[in-house]
Design an enzyme around this catalytic site. Structure first.
Site, PDB file in Angstrom:
ATOM      1  N   SER A  70       0.893  -1.251  -0.111  1.00 57.18           N
ATOM      2  CA  SER A  70       0.001   0.040   0.059  1.00 57.18           C
ATOM      3  C   SER A  70       0.822   1.081  -0.165  1.00 57.18           C
ATOM      4  O   SER A  70       0.553   2.027  -0.740  1.00 57.18           O
ATOM      5  CB  SER A  70      -0.809   0.029   1.186  1.00 57.18           C
ATOM      6  OG  SER A  70      -1.689  -0.965   1.366  1.00 57.18           O
ATOM      7  N   HIS A 107      -0.337  -1.771  -7.481  1.00 61.84           N
ATOM      8  CA  HIS A 107      -1.147  -1.374  -6.319  1.00 61.84           C
ATOM      9  C   HIS A 107      -2.543  -1.532  -6.528  1.00 61.84           C
ATOM     10  O   HIS A 107      -3.086  -0.718  -7.469  1.00 61.84           O
ATOM     11  CB  HIS A 107      -0.988  -0.157  -5.892  1.00 61.84           C
ATOM     12  CG  HIS A 107      -1.667   0.492  -4.657  1.00 61.84           C
ATOM     13  ND1 HIS A 107      -2.487   1.604  -4.548  1.00 61.84           N
ATOM     14  CD2 HIS A 107      -1.906  -0.258  -3.498  1.00 61.84           C
ATOM     15  CE1 HIS A 107      -3.066   1.904  -3.505  1.00 61.84           C
ATOM     16  NE2 HIS A 107      -2.823   0.595  -2.710  1.00 61.84           N
ATOM     17  N   GLU A 149      -2.382   0.248  -9.936  1.00 59.16           N
ATOM     18  CA  GLU A 149      -1.292   1.448 -10.330  1.00 59.16           C
ATOM     19  C   GLU A 149      -0.060   0.629 -10.523  1.00 59.16           C
ATOM     20  O   GLU A 149       0.122  -0.076  -9.701  1.00 59.16           O
ATOM     21  CB  GLU A 149      -1.101   2.612  -8.946  1.00 59.16           C
ATOM     22  CG  GLU A 149      -2.332   3.161  -9.196  1.00 59.16           C
ATOM     23  CD  GLU A 149      -2.139   3.964  -7.827  1.00 59.16           C
ATOM     24  OE1 GLU A 149      -1.848   5.353  -7.679  1.00 59.16           O
ATOM     25  OE2 GLU A 149      -2.710   3.727  -6.530  1.00 59.16           O
ATOM     26  N   ASN A 184      -3.617   7.361  -3.775  1.00 58.66           N
ATOM     27  CA  ASN A 184      -3.641   7.774  -2.260  1.00 58.66           C
ATOM     28  C   ASN A 184      -3.108   9.094  -2.092  1.00 58.66           C
ATOM     29  O   ASN A 184      -3.756   9.786  -1.232  1.00 58.66           O
ATOM     30  CB  ASN A 184      -2.802   6.882  -1.444  1.00 58.66           C
ATOM     31  CG  ASN A 184      -3.669   5.560  -0.936  1.00 58.66           C
ATOM     32  OD1 ASN A 184      -4.962   6.007  -0.691  1.00 58.66           O
ATOM     33  ND2 ASN A 184      -3.265   4.385  -1.101  1.00 58.66           N
TER      34      ASN A 184
HETATM   35  N1  LIG Z   1      -6.410  -4.309   2.443  1.00 57.60           N
HETATM   36  C1  LIG Z   1      -6.496  -3.483   1.555  1.00 57.60           C
HETATM   37  O1  LIG Z   1      -7.320  -2.656   1.299  1.00 57.60           O
HETATM   38  C2  LIG Z   1      -5.108  -3.383   0.625  1.00 57.60           C
HETATM   39  C3  LIG Z   1      -5.244  -2.381  -0.535  1.00 57.60           C
HETATM   40  C4  LIG Z   1      -4.139  -2.387  -1.395  1.00 57.60           C
HETATM   41  C5  LIG Z   1      -2.654  -2.909  -0.867  1.00 57.60           C
HETATM   42  N2  LIG Z   1      -2.940  -3.663   0.237  1.00 57.60           N
HETATM   43  C6  LIG Z   1      -1.577  -4.387   0.577  1.00 57.60           C
HETATM   44  O2  LIG Z   1      -1.721  -5.755   0.116  1.00 57.60           O
HETATM   45  C7  LIG Z   1      -0.829  -6.590   1.216  1.00 57.60           C
HETATM   46  C8  LIG Z   1      -1.719  -7.459   1.719  1.00 57.60           C
HETATM   47  O3  LIG Z   1      -2.683  -7.118   2.478  1.00 57.60           O
HETATM   48  P1  LIG Z   1      -4.194  -7.840   2.759  1.00 57.60           P
HETATM   49  O4  LIG Z   1      -5.214  -6.771   3.329  1.00 57.60           O
HETATM   50  O5  LIG Z   1      -4.390  -8.992   1.702  1.00 57.60           O
HETATM   51  O6  LIG Z   1      -3.404  -8.539   4.159  1.00 57.60           O
HETATM   52  P2  LIG Z   1      -4.008  -9.872   4.787  1.00 57.60           P
HETATM   53  O7  LIG Z   1      -3.659  -9.816   6.354  1.00 57.60           O
HETATM   54  O8  LIG Z   1      -5.494 -10.152   4.452  1.00 57.60           O
HETATM   55  O9  LIG Z   1      -3.279 -11.154   3.918  1.00 57.60           O
HETATM   56  C9  LIG Z   1      -1.878 -11.302   3.947  1.00 57.60           C
HETATM   57  C10 LIG Z   1      -1.378 -12.624   3.818  1.00 57.60           C
HETATM   58  O10 LIG Z   1      -0.142 -13.027   3.805  1.00 57.60           O
HETATM   59  C11 LIG Z   1       0.071 -14.111   4.449  1.00 57.60           C
HETATM   60  N3  LIG Z   1       1.664 -14.188   4.724  1.00 57.60           N
HETATM   61  C12 LIG Z   1       2.071 -13.561   5.714  1.00 57.60           C
HETATM   62  N4  LIG Z   1       3.435 -13.795   5.840  1.00 57.60           N
HETATM   63  C13 LIG Z   1       3.642 -14.641   4.747  1.00 57.60           C
HETATM   64  C14 LIG Z   1       4.860 -15.260   4.172  1.00 57.60           C
HETATM   65  N5  LIG Z   1       6.075 -15.116   4.566  1.00 57.60           N
HETATM   66  N6  LIG Z   1       4.698 -15.932   2.793  1.00 57.60           N
HETATM   67  C15 LIG Z   1       3.591 -16.283   2.463  1.00 57.60           C
HETATM   68  N7  LIG Z   1       2.269 -15.502   2.755  1.00 57.60           N
HETATM   69  C16 LIG Z   1       2.432 -14.862   3.910  1.00 57.60           C
HETATM   70  C17 LIG Z   1      -0.794 -14.160   5.477  1.00 57.60           C
HETATM   71  O11 LIG Z   1      -0.964 -15.375   6.191  1.00 57.60           O
HETATM   72  C18 LIG Z   1      -2.136 -13.521   4.830  1.00 57.60           C
HETATM   73  O12 LIG Z   1      -2.986 -14.629   4.548  1.00 57.60           O
HETATM   74  C19 LIG Z   1      -0.241  -5.476   2.081  1.00 57.60           C
HETATM   75  O13 LIG Z   1       1.153  -5.222   1.636  1.00 57.60           O
HETATM   76  C20 LIG Z   1      -1.127  -4.583   2.127  1.00 57.60           C
HETATM   77  O14 LIG Z   1      -0.578  -3.184   2.556  1.00 57.60           O
HETATM   78  C21 LIG Z   1      -3.832  -3.898   0.992  1.00 57.60           C
END
Ligand SMILES: NC(=O)c1ccc[n+]([C@@H]2O[C@H](COP(=O)([O-])OP(=O)(O)OC[C@H]3O[C@@H](n4cnc5c(N)ncnc54)[C@H](O)[C@@H]3O)[C@@H](O)[C@H]2O)c1
Length: 300
Positions: free
Chosen positions: A112, A133, A145, A184
């Site tokens: 993010s 992104h 993005e 953002n």
């Molecule tokens: N939630 C949002 O709205 C959003 C929007 C854009 C970007 N993001 C970004 O996307 C990424 C994921 O966010 P999310 O909301 O899906 O989080 P989430 O917590 O729902 O999912 C993260 C996943 O990664 C897994 N994980 C952790 N360590 C790991 C590893 N070493 N190897 C493999 N898997 C592993 C976890 O078990 C989990 O299933 C982050 O970088 C976040 O900033 C999130």
């Protein structure tokens, strides 16, 4: 776009949705996660989404969960990472991924806010690394993005833009790896002033939101700010900026009002109060309204 082999690392909120979009577009997707339970449920979560959206549930057959990272990425043309927002974790992960993929496999992070440059700086072949992104939920919000670093090759950017475009997304090329990318930066420029209006006693939080929803919020999906500036005239835009810009909030850091809310434990939905109070029913109603709106405005 030819069928590609895609590896998604992280089967959480974003990762499972990204896998769903690529599978629906006809690509073969391998998805991996460090936690077994997230892998066990990933296909059923994708099927539930596809059913809810009226999309082809058969697409889930193209999603293969794999517990082992090396196995998951070995044959990939493209690897996208969506693990926790943690810089050392992401750096370590890409270093490991690079040991198992072809030299031309494109590597993308869905961070993010962490600079893509910081995540990818340790790679041996940094020209194949970039940011993508996505916005939540990935299968309903069109924008992705595509972020270029100082090292990214034009070919890697072009291929990634085409991959997302062909999958029905609206990719936007971010030519410099700046904090907040494009979306953002724009969104939080607005939030900063929204908070300042409340902080200065000009109106309450409900009024800020009501004003936006009843005015430019109505047209912003079809009329961007620069289209709007051209529509009204750059001369009028200049006249408005001469008067308004000196008055709007330009402090470099977060608002003290926001900092106090956090310090007081007023964290929004999760504590029942933020800028305003939220009952459980109000929270559920707002979430449902947003999803219904995104579904209704979905491009097919
Ligand atoms: N939630 C949002 O709205 C959003 C929007 C854009 C970007 N993001 C970004 O996307 C990424 C994921 O966010 P999310 O909301 O899906 O989080 P989430 O917590 O729902 O999912 C993260 C996943 O990664 C897994 N994980 C952790 N360590 C790991 C590893 N070493 N190897 C493999 N898997 C592993 C976890 O078990 C989990 O299933 C982050 O970088 C976040 O900033 C999130």
């Amino acid at each position: 776009m030819a069928k590609a082999r895609i590896a998604v690392i992280g089967a959480g909120l974003m990762g499972h949705g990204i896998a769903q979009v690529f599978a629906l577009a006809g690509h073969d997707v391998v998805i991996t996660d460090a936690f077994a339970q997230n892998l066990e449920t990933v296909k059923s979560r994708i099927v539930a989404n596809l059913r809810d959206l009226g999309d082809d549930e058969g697409a889930v057959a193209r999603v293969a969960p794999r517990a082992d990272l090396a196995e998951a990425v070995r044959d990939a043309d493209y690897v996208v990472e969506a693990v926790l927002e943690d810089l050392p974790l992401k750096q370590k992960l890409f270093a490991e991924v690079e040991r198992h993929v072809r030299p031309d496999t494109i590597l993308a992070s869905n961070t993010s806010v962490i600079p893509i440059t910081a995540i990818m700086q340790g790679l041996e072949k940094r020209e194949r690394a970039l940011g993508t992104h996505w916005w939540n939920p990935p299968f309903l919000v069109p924008l992705v993005e595509v972020i270029e670093t100082q090292w990214t090759s034009p070919a890697a950017i072009a291929w990634t833009m085409e991959l997302h475009e062909a999958a029905g997304k609206k990719p936007a090329h971010v030519k410099k790896d700046v904090p907040g990318f494009i979306g953002n930066r724009l969104q939080h420029a607005l939030w900063r002033e929204a908070i300042a209006l409340v902080e200065q006693g000009i109106c309450d939080a409900e009024t800020v939101d009501a004003v936006i929803k009843a005015s430019f919020g109505r047209r912003i999906a079809v009329l961007g700010p620069l289209e709007n500036a051209d529509l009204v005239g750059t001369d009028l835009t200049l006249a408005i900026h001469n008067t308004v810009l000196p008055a709007i909030d330009s402090r470099p850091g977060p608002s003290p009002y926001l900092q106090k809310l956090v310090a007081d434990g007023k964290l929004g939905f999760k504590s029942g109060e933020g800028f305003r109070k939220w009952s459980a029913d109000e929270q559920a109603a707002l979430r449902a309204k947003v999803v219904a709106h995104l579904k209704a405005s979905r491009d097919r």
